[in-house]
Scaffold this motif. Sequence first.
Motif, PDB file in Angstrom:
ATOM      1  N   LEU A  83       0.831  -1.205   0.000  1.00 50.16           N
ATOM      2  CA  LEU A  83       0.000   0.000   0.000  1.00 50.16           C
ATOM      3  C   LEU A  83       0.864   1.252   0.000  1.00 50.16           C
ATOM      4  O   LEU A  83       0.540   2.238  -0.668  1.00 50.16           O
ATOM      5  CB  LEU A  83      -0.940   0.014   1.207  1.00 50.16           C
ATOM      6  N   ALA A  84       1.941   1.233   0.760  1.00 50.96           N
ATOM      7  CA  ALA A  84       2.842   2.386   0.805  1.00 50.96           C
ATOM      8  C   ALA A  84       3.413   2.678  -0.589  1.00 50.96           C
ATOM      9  O   ALA A  84       3.628   3.830  -0.957  1.00 50.96           O
ATOM     10  CB  ALA A  84       3.972   2.134   1.799  1.00 50.96           C
ATOM     11  N   ASP A  85       3.628   1.627  -1.347  1.00 56.44           N
ATOM     12  CA  ASP A  85       4.209   1.775  -2.678  1.00 56.44           C
ATOM     13  C   ASP A  85       3.195   2.073  -3.770  1.00 56.44           C
ATOM     14  O   ASP A  85       3.555   2.664  -4.789  1.00 56.44           O
ATOM     15  CB  ASP A  85       4.967   0.499  -3.071  1.00 56.44           C
ATOM     16  N   GLY A  86       1.922   1.665  -3.572  1.00 58.94           N
ATOM     17  CA  GLY A  86       1.040   1.774  -4.722  1.00 58.94           C
ATOM     18  C   GLY A  86      -0.434   1.989  -4.499  1.00 58.94           C
ATOM     19  O   GLY A  86      -1.202   1.847  -5.446  1.00 58.94           O
ATOM     20  N   ASP A  87      -0.874   2.324  -3.293  1.00 62.80           N
ATOM     21  CA  ASP A  87      -2.304   2.590  -3.131  1.00 62.80           C
ATOM     22  C   ASP A  87      -2.673   3.834  -3.932  1.00 62.80           C
ATOM     23  O   ASP A  87      -1.899   4.796  -3.985  1.00 62.80           O
ATOM     24  CB  ASP A  87      -2.670   2.790  -1.661  1.00 62.80           C
ATOM     25  N   PRO A  88      -3.859   3.851  -4.552  1.00 62.81           N
ATOM     26  CA  PRO A  88      -4.251   5.018  -5.333  1.00 62.81           C
ATOM     27  C   PRO A  88      -4.498   6.279  -4.497  1.00 62.81           C
ATOM     28  O   PRO A  88      -4.439   7.387  -5.025  1.00 62.81           O
ATOM     29  CB  PRO A  88      -5.532   4.584  -6.048  1.00 62.81           C
ATOM     30  N   ASP A  89      -4.726   6.109  -3.201  1.00 62.87           N
ATOM     31  CA  ASP A  89      -5.008   7.270  -2.365  1.00 62.87           C
ATOM     32  C   ASP A  89      -3.753   7.722  -1.614  1.00 62.87           C
ATOM     33  O   ASP A  89      -3.115   6.925  -0.927  1.00 62.87           O
ATOM     34  CB  ASP A  89      -6.118   6.944  -1.361  1.00 62.87           C
ATOM     35  N   PRO A  90      -3.400   9.012  -1.715  1.00 67.59           N
ATOM     36  CA  PRO A  90      -2.179   9.478  -1.050  1.00 67.59           C
ATOM     37  C   PRO A  90      -2.238   9.392   0.476  1.00 67.59           C
ATOM     38  O   PRO A  90      -1.205   9.174   1.109  1.00 67.59           O
ATOM     39  CB  PRO A  90      -2.039  10.933  -1.513  1.00 67.59           C
ATOM     40  N   LEU A  91      -3.409   9.539   1.073  1.00 66.12           N
ATOM     41  CA  LEU A  91      -3.507   9.419   2.533  1.00 66.12           C
ATOM     42  C   LEU A  91      -3.240   7.989   2.987  1.00 66.12           C
ATOM     43  O   LEU A  91      -2.596   7.773   4.015  1.00 66.12           O
ATOM     44  CB  LEU A  91      -4.892   9.868   3.017  1.00 66.12           C
ATOM     45  N   VAL A  92      -3.715   7.022   2.223  1.00 65.76           N
ATOM     46  CA  VAL A  92      -3.462   5.617   2.553  1.00 65.76           C
ATOM     47  C   VAL A  92      -1.981   5.310   2.394  1.00 65.76           C
ATOM     48  O   VAL A  92      -1.379   4.651   3.252  1.00 65.76           O
ATOM     49  CB  VAL A  92      -4.333   4.677   1.688  1.00 65.76           C
ATOM     50  N   ARG A  93      -1.366   5.801   1.321  1.00 61.53           N
ATOM     51  CA  ARG A  93       0.075   5.568   1.125  1.00 61.53           C
ATOM     52  C   ARG A  93       0.876   6.150   2.289  1.00 61.53           C
ATOM     53  O   ARG A  93       1.764   5.494   2.832  1.00 61.53           O
ATOM     54  CB  ARG A  93       0.546   6.192  -0.196  1.00 61.53           C
ATOM     55  N   ARG A  94       0.543   7.378   2.685  1.00 63.04           N
ATOM     56  CA  ARG A  94       1.271   8.028   3.788  1.00 63.04           C
ATOM     57  C   ARG A  94       1.062   7.260   5.099  1.00 63.04           C
ATOM     58  O   ARG A  94       2.018   7.018   5.838  1.00 63.04           O
ATOM     59  CB  ARG A  94       0.818   9.475   3.952  1.00 63.04           C
ATOM     60  N   ALA A  95      -0.172   6.860   5.374  1.00 65.57           N
ATOM     61  CA  ALA A  95      -0.452   6.124   6.605  1.00 65.57           C
ATOM     62  C   ALA A  95       0.274   4.780   6.617  1.00 65.57           C
ATOM     63  O   ALA A  95       0.763   4.339   7.662  1.00 65.57           O
ATOM     64  CB  ALA A  95      -1.957   5.920   6.776  1.00 65.57           C
ATOM     65  N   ALA A  96       0.362   4.136   5.465  1.00 64.64           N
ATOM     66  CA  ALA A  96       1.074   2.857   5.391  1.00 64.64           C
ATOM     67  C   ALA A  96       2.564   3.051   5.675  1.00 64.64           C
ATOM     68  O   ALA A  96       3.170   2.253   6.406  1.00 64.64           O
ATOM     69  CB  ALA A  96       0.857   2.209   4.023  1.00 64.64           C
ATOM     70  N   ARG A  97       3.142   4.114   5.142  1.00 66.80           N
ATOM     71  CA  ARG A  97       4.562   4.398   5.440  1.00 66.80           C
ATOM     72  C   ARG A  97       4.751   4.667   6.934  1.00 66.80           C
ATOM     73  O   ARG A  97       5.720   4.183   7.536  1.00 66.80           O
ATOM     74  CB  ARG A  97       5.046   5.583   4.612  1.00 66.80           C
ATOM     75  N   GLN A  98       3.823   5.397   7.525  1.00 66.06           N
ATOM     76  CA  GLN A  98       3.908   5.676   8.973  1.00 66.06           C
ATOM     77  C   GLN A  98       3.740   4.390   9.769  1.00 66.06           C
ATOM     78  O   GLN A  98       4.445   4.184  10.768  1.00 66.06           O
ATOM     79  CB  GLN A  98       2.848   6.703   9.373  1.00 66.06           C
ATOM     80  N   ALA A  99       2.810   3.542   9.361  1.00 63.51           N
ATOM     81  CA  ALA A  99       2.596   2.281  10.078  1.00 63.51           C
ATOM     82  C   ALA A  99       3.843   1.406  10.035  1.00 63.51           C
ATOM     83  O   ALA A  99       4.188   0.756  11.014  1.00 63.51           O
ATOM     84  CB  ALA A  99       1.398   1.527   9.487  1.00 63.51           C
ATOM     85  N   LEU A 100       4.518   1.401   8.901  1.00 64.87           N
ATOM     86  CA  LEU A 100       5.735   0.611   8.778  1.00 64.87           C
ATOM     87  C   LEU A 100       6.861   1.162   9.640  1.00 64.87           C
ATOM     88  O   LEU A 100       7.743   0.420  10.075  1.00 64.87           O
ATOM     89  CB  LEU A 100       6.183   0.561   7.310  1.00 64.87           C
ATOM     90  N   ALA A 101       6.829   2.453   9.902  1.00 63.27           N
ATOM     91  CA  ALA A 101       7.876   3.085  10.703  1.00 63.27           C
ATOM     92  C   ALA A 101       7.638   2.957  12.206  1.00 63.27           C
ATOM     93  O   ALA A 101       8.558   3.174  13.002  1.00 63.27           O
ATOM     94  CB  ALA A 101       7.989   4.568  10.352  1.00 63.27           C
ATOM     95  N   GLU A 102       6.422   2.575  12.613  1.00 65.61           N
ATOM     96  CA  GLU A 102       6.122   2.449  14.034  1.00 65.61           C
ATOM     97  C   GLU A 102       6.858   1.251  14.624  1.00 65.61           C
ATOM     98  O   GLU A 102       6.977   0.220  13.971  1.00 65.61           O
ATOM     99  CB  GLU A 102       4.607   2.310  14.251  1.00 65.61           C
TER     100      GLU A 102
END
Length: 103
Positions: A83-102
Amino acid sequence: LDALGELGDARGADVLAERVVSEPDPGLRRTAAAALDHLSLPPAAARRLLAALADESWRVRLTAVRTLGRLALPEAHAPLQALADGDPDPLVRRAARQALAEP
């Protein structure tokens, strides 16, 4: 649905997780995904929450991402990365990157 999660009783996890994938109303799917944040998930419930990452509603995907990030389930890493790499929604991509960093 919120109250079921706030009770903190793990027995509610299966009920909530089933609603995440079967409820026709995306608002209720989102509420169920958020309520899972308060519970320890059995494997079947975790699989259903992971399935919500493919929901047609970006709001449901976003809530599932945030919940999975807080739960720090190891099996969520690869789907969150996708999702961080390819979700169509920018909010989902950003949240996925944040989730991976937690932690």
